[in-house]
Enzyme design. Sequence first.
Site, mmCIF file in Angstrom:
data_model
loop_
_atom_site.group_PDB
_atom_site.id
_atom_site.type_symbol
_atom_site.label_atom_id
_atom_site.label_comp_id
_atom_site.label_asym_id
_atom_site.label_seq_id
_atom_site.Cartn_x
_atom_site.Cartn_y
_atom_site.Cartn_z
ATOM 1 N N CYS A 14 63.483 -27.855 -16.744
ATOM 2 C CA CYS A 14 64.695 -28.915 -15.449
ATOM 3 C C CYS A 14 65.281 -29.626 -16.006
ATOM 4 C CB CYS A 14 63.545 -28.018 -14.263
ATOM 5 S SG CYS A 14 62.399 -28.515 -14.401
ATOM 6 N N CYS A 86 41.922 -36.574 -55.873
ATOM 7 C CA CYS A 86 43.108 -35.930 -55.497
ATOM 8 C C CYS A 86 43.792 -35.311 -54.418
ATOM 9 C CB CYS A 86 42.345 -34.761 -56.432
ATOM 10 S SG CYS A 86 41.928 -34.958 -58.617
ATOM 11 N N ASP A 502 24.875 -21.525 -17.438
ATOM 12 C CA ASP A 502 25.226 -20.467 -16.806
ATOM 13 C C ASP A 502 23.768 -19.974 -16.676
ATOM 14 O OD1 ASP A 502 26.960 -18.826 -14.742
ATOM 15 O OD2 ASP A 502 26.854 -17.808 -16.753
ATOM 16 N N ASP A 701 29.627 -17.480 -20.283
ATOM 17 C CA ASP A 701 29.615 -16.496 -20.719
ATOM 18 C C ASP A 701 30.913 -15.955 -19.821
ATOM 19 O OD1 ASP A 701 28.423 -15.247 -18.521
ATOM 20 O OD2 ASP A 701 28.221 -13.196 -19.528
ATOM 21 N N ASP A 705 33.132 -19.460 -16.485
ATOM 22 C CA ASP A 705 33.052 -20.574 -17.228
ATOM 23 C C ASP A 705 33.886 -20.804 -17.663
ATOM 24 O OD1 ASP A 705 30.314 -20.000 -16.114
ATOM 25 O OD2 ASP A 705 30.269 -18.752 -17.768
#
Length: 815
Positions: A14, A86, A502, A701, A705
């Site tokens: 927009c 290089c 966790d 996991d 999380d």
Amino acid sequence: MSQDVRIPVQGMHCASCVSRAEKALAAVDGFSHVAVNLASETASFQSELSSAATLSNAQQALSEAGLAIPTQTLRLEIEGMHCASCVNRVQSALESLDSVVSAQVNLATESATVELLAKAPDTQSLIKAIAGQGYQAHIKRSEQNSPGPDRREEEQRALRRDLLVAAILTLPIFIAEMGGHLYPPLHHWILQQLDQSAYWTVQFALASVVLFIPGWRFLKIGLPLLVRGSPDMNSLVALGALAAWSYSTIATFAGQLLPESSRFVYFEASAVIVTLILAGRWLEARAKGRTGDAIRHLMSLQARQARVKQGEDYLDIDIAEVQSDDQVLIRPGEKIPVDGVIIEGSSYVDESMMTGEPEPAARGEGDKVVGGTVNQSGSLLIRATDVGDDSVLAGIIRLVEDAQSTSLPVQALVDKVTAVFVPVVMSIAVLTFVIWFWSGPSLAMAMVNAVAVLIIACPCAMGLATPTSIMVGMGRAAELGVLFRKGQALQQLREVQVVALDKTGTVTIGKPALQSLIPISSDDKSSLLGIAAAVEQASEHPIAHAIVRAAQNENLTLPRATDVQSATGQGIQARVNGQAINIGAPHYMTQVGIDLGNADETLAALNAKGQTTVCLAVDGELKALIAVADPIKDSSASAIQSLHELGLHVVMISGDAQATTEAIASELGIDEALGDVLPDGKVDNVKRLQKRHGTIAFVGDGINDAPALAAADVGIAIGSGTDVAIESADVVLMRDDLNGVVNAFAISQATLRNIRQNLFWAFAYNTALIPVAAGMLYPVTGLLLSPMLAAGAMAFSSVFVITNALRLRRVSLAT
């Protein structure tokens, strides 16, 4: 001088988006006359910055405004790079192109990863820019589907051939000259057979062949770059060898142009320089080939063909031709060629390459299988889901390659030094020649010392120090189930002070299990468990599933439950064998009028262990307490102890009750427990821990999380977790094991230590030996460094750095 720039802009919908983009670009220093077009989704402006800086700054500005420049990533293979200068030259050439957003050039992998505008012109402009610097480039082929000849093996064969030719032709000159110095009678015998002119002519012939045939690889790259004013290490070798050869040629065929005292030949130096540096290149190429063993091992896991159903028949086709939804037959003992879902058959599948579990996993209809794993017993018919570059194995290979191509912040120091290193060395060589010419005993000695400076100073070891360590370290990590999605995490892990874990699915298994059933009366445990499981079969609650699984594990025959009614989040009631059954939390029992008697102490003891307890009542009388808990993973205790040994502060964050969280933390020796944390609260806790302790790594996991993984300095996702969590992480653990976190730290520390060793060697080597080659010790010790010894030392330095990096293949990790 300003340049007109036009770039695509992604994410505009927009007029306010247009305004936001214009303001963001106009705020960048050096940008002016900004105009953004919504219809064409482009931005036009004038920039006083370089092309690479323009796109980089524009990309950052738009990103902060919630917009983006659509880009594509391209990987190029580059031939002919041998030193850090290089790398700098190729990277500068790529970044000078208008279409290039960023470029990373890696000496160890001999590749460049280029981020281009999505609507950029064809890739020939990239290849042409690299060719303009004296190197050959081509698009990296998809090696997992195209097992064509290995370019590195071809390079090794060419180097070996050139080395053999050079060594055979150099040996007679070396024996004659060096043998004559060590054993004078040999020199006298040679001059009795040939006069000096003929002797030197023979040396000229042999040295010329060595220099202009095997040594042509140095001349064809080094001399054009020297003429263009951007010399590299090939220029140093070419200049040094040509100087010795040219001086000797003049002494041989136009000796009258030189003072009598300076009529010496150094054909053996020019030939030996070429031979020794070829030997170093060959050893280097062999060693570098071993740095890519991890990637080649991953690629070897991929099947080459698949047996696909076509009509009523099955045809063997190339793996690249398999399409999504194709039906693929896998017979016993075969590799599963693609990711898919089993639609017919059952078997045991060896998934150790993915999970590290040595025992094959039972797989049947509806189960997912991954390409590269091995079907052990029965035949399987699968429906292909992810093929080609979308497969799990291809994704792993891509992650490892990207991590190996990463340039760490420590590399910035090397880049700054090597950007000016070769010109500085050439200046030192000229200064050495001038000083020795005016103060030394002969023109020949001035030339020899200048050549020694040129040869010994080649910055190969500097250029290889960081990328070889990263390449081997990342490969070793991948072999052991640790994938660095972002190479920078390798260095950031070293700075971490706190690790936040966790709980569910990370510290614990993530699946509640029955811990104990405590009868209140003399009723049989099995009968009580059967009654509870019969009622809970109708419930979807995790605690209900744990009770039913426990009954199934004991092979109990369950009675029939009727009139089942549940009170969400509280309990459930039913009738079994005509008896009224109530199962629920203690407060639920109180609500329905069941007396808990003297069970309060037992309930408190179970809760203190972090176990969730429900009550079983029969006909209004309490009969048993059922304790359920999410079991702690076997690896959690040892992993947390190892994290403490690394000096890290360990915190556990969980949505469970604070009492449950503290109980588990106490059992495992975790320093701090944060319970009752909602998904959004994890991010807040990560930020608070950052302020209190410093750099933080978060391990998780699940989908909830992902925000915390992104907010942490280093996000580590358990590989058994969701794709969302993995995409938010910096490091992915392929195995569902907290020891992988310890391994990530171990790899980080070992790799960075290895890089420091390599950089020390590379810089110390040049710092110490350039003055020796220039002859600074001569006034005190009478010591001068022969160009031949300089060539040998230079070749050894590169081989030393790569060999040191290869030690990372033996990093011992936690299990």
